[in-house]
Structure formats: structure tokens, C-alpha cells
Scaffold this active site. Structure first.
Site, short mmCIF file in Angstrom:
data_model
loop_
_atom_site.label_atom_id
_atom_site.label_comp_id
_atom_site.label_asym_id
_atom_site.label_seq_id
_atom_site.Cartn_x
_atom_site.Cartn_y
_atom_site.Cartn_z
N CYS A 17 0.84 -1.19 0.00
CA CYS A 17 0.00 0.00 0.00
C CYS A 17 0.88 1.25 0.00
O CYS A 17 1.97 1.26 0.57
CB CYS A 17 -0.91 -0.01 1.23
SG CYS A 17 -2.06 1.40 1.29
N ASP A 50 0.42 3.83 1.63
CA ASP A 50 0.37 4.47 2.95
C ASP A 50 1.78 4.77 3.46
O ASP A 50 2.65 3.89 3.48
CB ASP A 50 -0.36 3.54 3.93
CG ASP A 50 -0.75 4.25 5.22
OD1 ASP A 50 0.15 4.75 5.92
OD2 ASP A 50 -1.96 4.27 5.55
N ARG A 71 2.90 5.05 6.28
CA ARG A 71 3.29 4.35 7.51
C ARG A 71 3.75 2.92 7.25
O ARG A 71 4.11 2.21 8.18
CB ARG A 71 2.09 4.32 8.48
CG ARG A 71 1.57 5.69 8.88
CD ARG A 71 0.21 5.58 9.54
NE ARG A 71 -0.80 5.07 8.61
CZ ARG A 71 -2.07 4.81 8.95
NH1 ARG A 71 -2.45 4.99 10.20
NH2 ARG A 71 -2.92 4.36 8.03
N HIS A 115 -2.36 -3.74 5.15
CA HIS A 115 -2.09 -3.31 6.52
C HIS A 115 -3.39 -2.94 7.23
O HIS A 115 -4.35 -2.48 6.60
CB HIS A 115 -1.12 -2.12 6.54
CG HIS A 115 -1.69 -0.85 5.96
ND1 HIS A 115 -2.25 0.14 6.74
CD2 HIS A 115 -1.80 -0.42 4.68
CE1 HIS A 115 -2.66 1.12 5.97
NE2 HIS A 115 -2.40 0.81 4.70
N CYS A 134 -6.21 0.43 7.03
CA CYS A 134 -6.04 0.91 5.65
C CYS A 134 -7.13 1.92 5.28
O CYS A 134 -8.33 1.60 5.28
CB CYS A 134 -6.08 -0.28 4.68
SG CYS A 134 -5.88 0.19 2.95
#
Length: 218
Positions: A45, A47, A49, A101, A104
Site C-alpha cells: 500500500c 500508505d 506508515r 495493513h 487501511c
């Protein structure tokens, strides 16, 4: 001015990191100049993080990485499919890790999509979320009726989402061709726990298993 204040610390941290690597090994960067031979393709992803190299402790040259919103696998996504083909045919990676994750935002947006103004847009993001919503459809009823707090229910939906995208991945033409050629390739579906910092394996498929299926379907 704001852009400069963002870039300057990044460059400073880069210089510090590069110096540390050279102090530990004077040839650290030189060994990568000739080319790359990563062992695995990471599909994750976007993302911020969930950085693949950071959470796995991987060094440059170890992972070939593709990231997109909600780690989706779509056969009409030329960006993903070109990465997949290049990794398998030219880099000859022996493993693929598909990683979602918990928490999400893409999955959360797909769940809420009908009530969002985004659903009325004709944009790349709206189309992406519509694809994601469609792929989640057969799991949404379980999500809506499940007991437990919202975070736990969402995490179970994310697990199901990873398994669905994993199914798309192992059904894709580059992966099937690799297995049909009898070449070694392990494909893993994993999820990353933001709170614990841990990876968890959800599903795994390898060439031997697929070869067995192909023999029985022939």
C-alpha cells in the site's frame, strides 16, 4: 519557502545516512552500481506508515517495490502489470510479497464510498475506489453483521481484502506463465499491524502446489 523547509531536512538525513553506510563499509554504494538482483517483489500500500524497506529491515538491492492505494492487483493496471512482468522475466525474482495493513484508509473509503461525494466524481481515485468496493462486495455483509468493535471488524475485512488481491495476483498471466514454465516462485499474502509493527502471513502459494493443480485441471 515551505517546500524548501521540507526538502532540506530530507537531504540532510540522506547525507547522514550515506555517511554512516560508508563508515561501516566503504564499498556499500559501489556494489550496487552495476545493477540489481533483488530476491523478491513487494506489492504494498502507498500508505506512508508502511514503507517496505523500513519495516523489513531490507537494504538497497533486496526488494523490488510497487505500491498503490490499498495494494490492489488489477490486470488492467499497466503500472502494476509492467512491474510484475519486469520482476519475473528480467529480474528473475523468486518470491512476491503482497502486503496489506490494518487501518487501511483505502479499504475504509471503499466501505463508505456510497455516502461519499467521491462516488459522484469521474476521476482516477473514484474509479480506483469503485474497483476496490466491488472487490470487497462479497465480504461487506459479514463486515456489517460482525460483532466486535469497529477496528476489529475492519481488520477482518482487510484480511479478506488481502486474500482477494492475492487470488488476483496468482491468477495473473505473468505469475501463471512463470509457474507453467516450472520456475520457482513463492507468493505470499501478508498484513502489517501498525500498532505492533509486525508482519503476519495470511496465505502462501508456491510452484509445486500450482503445478499439482495444473496437472489435475489438464
Amino acid at each position: 519557502m515551505h517546500a524548501v523547509t521540507i526538502l532540506k531536512p530530507l537531504i540532510a538525513r540522506n547525507r547522514s545516512w550515506a555517511l554512516q553506510q560508508r563508515q561501516r563499509n566503504p564499498h556499500y554504494f559501489r556494489k550496487h552500481v552495476a545493477g540489481q538482483q533483488p530476491q523478491a517483489l513487494w506489492i504494498g500500500c502507498s500508505d506512508s506508515r508502511v514503507p517496505a524497506e523500513v519495516l523489513t529491515g531490507a537494504h538497497p538491492g533486496e526488494l523490488f517495490v510497487h505500491r498503490n492505494i490499498a495494494n490492489m492487483v488489477l490486470e488492467d493496471d499497466d503500472s502494476l502489470m509492467s512491474v510484475l512482468q519486469y520482476a519475473l522475466e528480467y529480474l528473475q525474482v523468486s518470491a512476491i510479497v503482497l502486503c496489506g495493513h490494518y487501518g487501511c484508509g483505502g479499504v475504509q473509503a471503499a466501505v463508505a464510498l456510497p455516502a461519499m461525494s467521491l462516488a459522484q466524481e469521474d476521476s482516477a481515485l473514484a474509479r480506483r475506489m469503485a474497483h476496490l468496493r466491488h472487490s470487497l462486495e462479497h465480504n461487506l455483509l459479514d463486515y456489517q453483521q460482525a460483532e466486535g468493535n469497529d477496528a476489529a471488524r475492519l481488520n477482518r475485512l482487510i484480511d479478506a481484502h488481502v486474500v482477494t488481491q492475492f487470488t488476483h495476483l496468482i491468477s495473473s498471466e505473468p505469475v501463471r506463465r512463470r509457474w507453467e514454465q516450472g520456475k520457482v516462485l513463492d507468493v505470499f499474502g501478508c498484513v502489517y499491524d501498525l500498532q505492533e509493527g509486525h508482519l503476519k502471513e495470511l496465505v502462501h502459494q508456491n510452484a509445486a502446489e500450482v503445478g499439482h493443480e495444473l496437472q489435475h485441471s489438464a
